[in-house]
Design an enzyme around this catalytic site. Structure first.
Site, PDB file in Angstrom:
ATOM      1  N   CYS A 181      -2.320   9.196   2.465  1.00 42.05           N
ATOM      2  CA  CYS A 181      -3.482   8.596   2.187  1.00 42.05           C
ATOM      3  C   CYS A 181      -4.931   9.177   2.892  1.00 42.05           C
ATOM      4  O   CYS A 181      -5.597   9.332   2.117  1.00 42.05           O
ATOM      5  CB  CYS A 181      -3.528   7.059   2.531  1.00 42.05           C
ATOM      6  SG  CYS A 181      -2.992   6.981   4.356  1.00 42.05           S
ATOM      7  N   LYS A 198     -15.337   1.538   1.972  1.00 42.93           N
ATOM      8  CA  LYS A 198     -15.646   1.367   0.648  1.00 42.93           C
ATOM      9  C   LYS A 198     -14.072   1.111   0.078  1.00 42.93           C
ATOM     10  O   LYS A 198     -13.477   0.223   0.860  1.00 42.93           O
ATOM     11  CB  LYS A 198     -15.968   2.732   0.267  1.00 42.93           C
ATOM     12  CG  LYS A 198     -17.568   3.157   0.768  1.00 42.93           C
ATOM     13  CD  LYS A 198     -17.793   4.631   0.674  1.00 42.93           C
ATOM     14  CE  LYS A 198     -18.238   5.139  -1.045  1.00 42.93           C
ATOM     15  NZ  LYS A 198     -18.454   6.464  -0.623  1.00 42.93           N
ATOM     16  N   THR A 210      -3.597  -2.026  -5.709  1.00 48.99           N
ATOM     17  CA  THR A 210      -2.650  -3.023  -5.083  1.00 48.99           C
ATOM     18  C   THR A 210      -3.371  -3.955  -4.156  1.00 48.99           C
ATOM     19  O   THR A 210      -3.265  -4.953  -4.021  1.00 48.99           O
ATOM     20  CB  THR A 210      -1.318  -2.441  -4.801  1.00 48.99           C
ATOM     21  OG1 THR A 210      -0.694  -2.094  -5.864  1.00 48.99           O
ATOM     22  CG2 THR A 210      -0.502  -3.571  -3.836  1.00 48.99           C
ATOM     23  N   TRP A 247       5.986   4.057   0.804  1.00 48.66           N
ATOM     24  CA  TRP A 247       7.088   4.601   1.003  1.00 48.66           C
ATOM     25  C   TRP A 247       7.178   6.085   1.648  1.00 48.66           C
ATOM     26  O   TRP A 247       7.917   6.821   1.925  1.00 48.66           O
ATOM     27  CB  TRP A 247       7.708   4.930  -0.759  1.00 48.66           C
ATOM     28  CG  TRP A 247       6.696   5.235  -1.448  1.00 48.66           C
ATOM     29  CD1 TRP A 247       5.948   4.563  -2.655  1.00 48.66           C
ATOM     30  CD2 TRP A 247       5.872   6.639  -1.816  1.00 48.66           C
ATOM     31  NE1 TRP A 247       5.326   5.010  -2.996  1.00 48.66           N
ATOM     32  CE2 TRP A 247       4.839   6.382  -2.633  1.00 48.66           C
ATOM     33  CE3 TRP A 247       5.850   7.789  -1.095  1.00 48.66           C
ATOM     34  CZ2 TRP A 247       4.212   7.316  -3.248  1.00 48.66           C
ATOM     35  CZ3 TRP A 247       5.137   8.979  -1.638  1.00 48.66           C
ATOM     36  CH2 TRP A 247       4.358   8.554  -2.489  1.00 48.66           C
ATOM     37  N   GLU A 296      -5.156  -0.911   4.147  1.00 46.79           N
ATOM     38  CA  GLU A 296      -5.116   0.402   4.331  1.00 46.79           C
ATOM     39  C   GLU A 296      -4.968   1.105   3.118  1.00 46.79           C
ATOM     40  O   GLU A 296      -3.689   1.268   2.572  1.00 46.79           O
ATOM     41  CB  GLU A 296      -3.861   0.792   5.558  1.00 46.79           C
ATOM     42  CG  GLU A 296      -4.106   2.008   6.144  1.00 46.79           C
ATOM     43  CD  GLU A 296      -5.395   1.673   7.076  1.00 46.79           C
ATOM     44  OE1 GLU A 296      -6.293   2.525   6.853  1.00 46.79           O
ATOM     45  OE2 GLU A 296      -5.215   1.075   8.338  1.00 46.79           O
ATOM     46  N   GLU A 298      -7.277   9.948  -6.814  1.00 47.09           N
ATOM     47  CA  GLU A 298      -6.267  10.278  -5.914  1.00 47.09           C
ATOM     48  C   GLU A 298      -4.832  10.510  -6.480  1.00 47.09           C
ATOM     49  O   GLU A 298      -4.466  10.193  -7.204  1.00 47.09           O
ATOM     50  CB  GLU A 298      -5.840   8.991  -4.930  1.00 47.09           C
ATOM     51  CG  GLU A 298      -4.865   9.226  -3.928  1.00 47.09           C
ATOM     52  CD  GLU A 298      -4.695   7.974  -3.080  1.00 47.09           C
ATOM     53  OE1 GLU A 298      -4.321   6.950  -3.482  1.00 47.09           O
ATOM     54  OE2 GLU A 298      -4.635   8.110  -1.850  1.00 47.09           O
ATOM     55  N   LYS A 339       7.575  -6.302   4.346  1.00 43.22           N
ATOM     56  CA  LYS A 339       8.571  -5.912   3.377  1.00 43.22           C
ATOM     57  C   LYS A 339       8.297  -4.296   2.900  1.00 43.22           C
ATOM     58  O   LYS A 339       7.086  -3.877   2.605  1.00 43.22           O
ATOM     59  CB  LYS A 339       7.742  -6.647   1.765  1.00 43.22           C
ATOM     60  CG  LYS A 339       8.488  -6.112   0.674  1.00 43.22           C
ATOM     61  CD  LYS A 339       7.936  -6.496  -0.735  1.00 43.22           C
ATOM     62  CE  LYS A 339       7.008  -5.348  -1.146  1.00 43.22           C
ATOM     63  NZ  LYS A 339       7.700  -4.239  -1.224  1.00 43.22           N
ATOM     64  N   PRO A 340       9.275  -3.938   3.140  1.00 42.54           N
ATOM     65  CA  PRO A 340       9.269  -2.496   3.152  1.00 42.54           C
ATOM     66  C   PRO A 340       9.077  -1.774   1.757  1.00 42.54           C
ATOM     67  O   PRO A 340       9.246  -2.678   0.641  1.00 42.54           O
ATOM     68  CB  PRO A 340      10.594  -1.822   3.345  1.00 42.54           C
ATOM     69  CG  PRO A 340      11.326  -3.065   3.717  1.00 42.54           C
ATOM     70  CD  PRO A 340      10.897  -4.243   3.638  1.00 42.54           C
ATOM     71  N   GLU A 358       9.759  -0.602  -2.289  1.00 41.87           N
ATOM     72  CA  GLU A 358      11.172  -0.820  -2.906  1.00 41.87           C
ATOM     73  C   GLU A 358      11.813   0.669  -3.176  1.00 41.87           C
ATOM     74  O   GLU A 358      12.945   1.050  -3.389  1.00 41.87           O
ATOM     75  CB  GLU A 358      10.787  -1.391  -4.200  1.00 41.87           C
ATOM     76  CG  GLU A 358       9.676  -0.499  -5.173  1.00 41.87           C
ATOM     77  CD  GLU A 358       8.414  -1.189  -5.010  1.00 41.87           C
ATOM     78  OE1 GLU A 358       8.025  -1.644  -3.868  1.00 41.87           O
ATOM     79  OE2 GLU A 358       7.671  -1.275  -5.745  1.00 41.87           O
TER      80      GLU A 358
END
Ligand code: NAI
Ligand code: MG
Length: 482
Positions: A291, A462, A239, A158, A257, A392, A182-183, A185
């Site tokens: 990211c 990694k 994920t 997103w 990614e 993160e 698939k964008p 949600e």
């Protein structure tokens, strides 16, 4: 009341076989504006039955019509798509701001040009994908061909909804693949507007399919569908691990990614004003929801006080607020869940003894009602074992650490399970390159940060993932050698 509102919302169906259709289940979900919490669209919700239809359409196109389209014609179609996006860039930028809460200056001057530029770059590539001739003996030779991989399942997050869609779709189509995208949600809206432009360009049926839906249902169905030859995902490490293992079961090619906890090292000879700009880019741009962010800022102990002083002075006045206003530099956090995650990390930072020298709180005064805003936050006196230094956060939260020599900085910078990106700030060119060579990261910057031109391969090592996007490398990952 609520119902009337819902009915007046824009509605989007699924985009399958270059046509608009409802979900098999008839289900829909609501997209909301992160700055206000208001509903902005009612969107069809794909699940496994829809994924099966889209994959079948993509497979038919891959083996049929699309395989007959010449490389230069594929390029022409992508150029046309780039042109249409550019023509609609004003509306698309405004919609991206409503979709993801991005400041309008970011959507307008970064996301849209990047999306158009990505389509153009790979449009040019379509006609330049070539094999090799390899000499053997007795006048014999062997040759290789670069073939498309097939049907590509593409799952995006997103934080850059349109630009990520472009990073996935453009190289895949340039190389002759077909796609089922698939964008996320949280942000389905601009991808569906992109679908309208795909339709207008006149791609053959089935070449592009866009299925809004959730990860556990539509995303998981795409990852395990036997008709999908490659899965490309941008998202969290958790994920990524799940999707990659499902894909491995079907021997699918993968590009992952994933997240990061990237280091930014500021040496004693660095231009400190430039290093502060880098640290801001690496932590506050897009509310820190990137990211590749350099969230562990290692500063040489001899310049740490001066760096922190400049950093605070220049970050204190960053304009937080309504992303639709042109002066806004930092917008809201994308969802309540993400906001709660960011706030809980801030509390952990304080509880574990980091010193909060800027921000460290939510902001509601002067903000649009219903939005979730977090002040740009800087922690100093951080240590390598703190939760905020290890995990993160995906919000506007920077951790500053100090070091005393180069070897120590490199060792500590590499002490993470991630390896997406890294930054080095120094005026010593030799040191810059020497340090980059030893950093465990897929993408490294010297004296700048978070610049991701489409010409530059991008990706991690990694737990930050496998494969590369962008540049010539992306074409390699969307083709296979025969
Ligand atoms: P996520 O990784 O769960 O979602 C990313 C995409 O993957 C979405 O389209 C989602 O629907 C899909 N997905 C989720 N579970 C799936 C499954 N089992 N199978 C197939 N597809 C699936 O990320 P989420 O939950 O939105 O954010 C959680 C954290 O992930 C963030 O706090 C951040 O740390 C990180 N993140 C990293 C991003 C990056 O650019 N590398 C982007 C977004 C989030
Ligand atoms: Mg998730």
């Amino acid at each position: 009341m609520g119902e009337t509102r819902r009915e007046s919302l824009p509605r989007y169906q699924l985009f399958i076989d270059v046509k608009w259709v409802d979900a098999e289940s008839g289900k829909t979900f609501t997209a909301t504006n992160p700055a206000t919490g208001e509903s902005i669209a009612e969107v069809a919700e794909a699940d496994s039955a829809d994924v099966a239809k889209a994959v079948a359409a993509a497979r038919k196109a891959f083996e049929g019509k699309w395989s007959e389209v010449s490389p230069s014609e594929r390029g022409r179609l992508l150029f046309k798509l780039a042109q249409l996006i550019e023509e609609h860039s004003g509306e698309l930028a405004a919609l991206e701001t409503a979709n993801a809460g991005k400041p309008i200056r970011e959507s307008t001057f970064a996301d849209l040009p990047l999306t158009v530029g990505t389509m153009e770059y790979f449009a040019g590539f379509a006609s330049k994908i070539e094999g090799e001739t390899i000499p053997l003996f007795n006048g014999m030779f062997t040759y290789t061909m670069r073939e498309p991989v097939g049907v590509c399942g593409q799952i995006i997050p997103w934080n850059f909804p349109l630009a990520m869609a472009a990073w996935k779709i453009a190289p895949a189509l340039a190389a002759g693949n077909t796609v089922v995208l698939k964008p996320a949600e949280q942000t389905p809206v601009t991808a569906m507007e992109l679908a309208k432009l795909v339709q207008e360009v006149g791609f053959p049926d089935g070449v592009v399919n866009i299925l809004p839906g959730f990860g556990d249902t539509a995303g998981a169905a795409l990852a395990r569908h036997p008709g999908v030859d490659k899965i490309s995902l941008t998202g969290s490490a958790a994920t990524g691990a799940k999707v990659a293992s499902v894909a491995a079961g079907g021997m699918k090619a993968v590009t992952m990614e994933l997240g990061g906890k990237s280091p930014m090292i500021v040496f004693e000879d660095a231009d400190l004003d430039n290093a502060v700009s880098g640290a801001q880019m690496a932590n506050f741009y897009s509310s820190g929801q990137i990211c590749s962010n350099g969230t562990r800022v290692f500063v040489h102990e001899s310049v740490a006080d001066a760096f922190i002083e400049k950093l605070i002075a220049r970050s204190r006045d960053l304009v937080l607020g309504d992303p639709e206003k042109p002066e806004t530099q930092v917008g809201p956090i994308v969802t309540k869940a993400q906001y709660e995650q960011v706030m809980s990390y801030i509390e952990k930072g304080k509880a574990e003894g980091a010193k909060c020298v800027l921000g460290g709180h939510a902001v509601s005064e002067g903000m649009p009602e219903g939005g979730l805003f977090v002040a740009p936050t800087v922690f100093t006196d951080c240590t390598d074992d703190m939760t905020i230094v290890r995990e993160e956060i995906f919000g506007p939260v920077m951790s500053v650490l100090t070091f005393s020599d180069e070897d120590e900085a490199i060792k500590r910078a590499n002490d993470t399970e991630y390896g997406l990106a890294a930054g080095v700030f120094t005026k010593d060119l030799s040191r810059g390159h020497r340090v980059v060579a030893r950093l465990e990261a897929g993408t490294c910057w010297i004296n700048t940060y978070n610049i991701t031109p489409i010409e530059m391969p991008f990706g991690g090592v990694k737990k930050s993932g496998v494969g590369r996007e962008n540049g010539r490398a992306a074409i390699e990952y969307y083709t296979r050698i025969k």
